[in-house]
Design an enzyme around this catalytic site. Sequence first.
Site, PDB file in Angstrom:
ATOM      1  N   SER A 149       5.303   8.635  -7.322  1.00  0.00           N
ATOM      2  CA  SER A 149       4.857   8.940  -5.967  1.00  0.00           C
ATOM      3  C   SER A 149       3.986  10.195  -5.970  1.00  0.00           C
ATOM      4  O   SER A 149       2.959  10.243  -6.649  1.00  0.00           O
ATOM      5  CB  SER A 149       6.072   9.072  -5.046  1.00  0.00           C
ATOM      6  OG  SER A 149       5.688   9.080  -3.692  1.00  0.00           O
ATOM      7  N   GLU A 243       3.578  -2.002  -0.711  1.00  0.00           N
ATOM      8  CA  GLU A 243       3.709  -0.592  -0.326  1.00  0.00           C
ATOM      9  C   GLU A 243       2.403  -0.030   0.211  1.00  0.00           C
ATOM     10  O   GLU A 243       1.307  -0.508  -0.127  1.00  0.00           O
ATOM     11  CB  GLU A 243       4.238   0.246  -1.486  1.00  0.00           C
ATOM     12  CG  GLU A 243       3.373   0.309  -2.723  1.00  0.00           C
ATOM     13  CD  GLU A 243       3.919   1.330  -3.707  1.00  0.00           C
ATOM     14  OE1 GLU A 243       3.951   2.523  -3.345  1.00  0.00           O
ATOM     15  OE2 GLU A 243       4.308   0.936  -4.819  1.00  0.00           O
ATOM     16  N   HIS A 273       8.446   1.010  -3.003  1.00  0.00           N
ATOM     17  CA  HIS A 273       7.712   2.172  -3.486  1.00  0.00           C
ATOM     18  C   HIS A 273       8.503   2.914  -4.563  1.00  0.00           C
ATOM     19  O   HIS A 273       9.696   3.178  -4.410  1.00  0.00           O
ATOM     20  CB  HIS A 273       7.444   3.115  -2.301  1.00  0.00           C
ATOM     21  CG  HIS A 273       6.869   4.428  -2.673  1.00  0.00           C
ATOM     22  ND1 HIS A 273       5.603   4.561  -3.200  1.00  0.00           N
ATOM     23  CD2 HIS A 273       7.390   5.691  -2.602  1.00  0.00           C
ATOM     24  CE1 HIS A 273       5.363   5.839  -3.432  1.00  0.00           C
ATOM     25  NE2 HIS A 273       6.422   6.549  -3.089  1.00  0.00           N
TER      26      HIS A 273
END
Length: 301
Positions: A149, A243, A273
Amino acid sequence: MRLPLALLDLGLRLSVKRRLARETSPQAMRARLEASARRFFPRPKTPCSDDVMEANGLAVPALWAQSAEPSAPLLLYLHGGAYLAGSPRTHLHVGAALAEAAGARVCLPDYRLAPEHPFPAAVEDALTCYSALLGRGHAPGRIVIAGDSAGGGLAAGLLLAATDRGLPMPAAAVLFSPWADMTGAGGTREHNARSDAMLPAHRMGDVVDFILQGADATNPLASPALGRFQAPPPMLITAGSGEILLDDARALANAVRASGGTVSLKIERGLPHAWPVFVKRLRAADRTVAEAGRFLADALG
């Protein structure tokens, strides 16, 4: 215990996504993630030790997991958490699992978080840790980097920052669902707003404001998908088909390829995600971490 994907998806929608949609305090978000990680993620049994990585006039705390021999190569793992939350403690399990799969030791920097430390603090800290590893005599060909991320975007930003400093590239990089474009240009921010089980698309602008605090979102160190890489290492980038950051992964892969780099972009259908963070809890996460470990091991020779 592994969870069925459908159960994890439901739990993320009802708990994490709803909470993030309402959250107004980064500090509360930070505390909640720390508590949730302690409850949900199994702590690895590998020996751990604290360290301070010093270079460029900065000192960054870090956590090491020594699951391999002292002579083993090194993984620098940058945790996710939207640059607002997360720590080596919340992501030790995934960093250690990836390092074990790659036959490496892992260092997890405790980089500074926004809003107390806005951009480019996280990039400076990541660069400090990488520079410190090189300064301690570790060959760049024996170092790999990874992140999930925001940590995936930070890993890409680290490569750009290292190039700016004239530092050699690591052997390879693995980026799980990287947040790589703070301009919000990707169409999947809107198209996948409902299908994303974790991230509320309408809050991304608020998060960017916390991080940048007036800095330019087009700066490649903030949005590496807009950057020009020089001799980048081979990369593995993963993203879920549903996502909101899917286009970030695509744009970053395109940027690296346009710079002459080699990228393996894996888009997995129906996975949330940054699903590798659910390693030991989700079989798909176990498979992806094992595949990423093999990719890093091959790059390390």
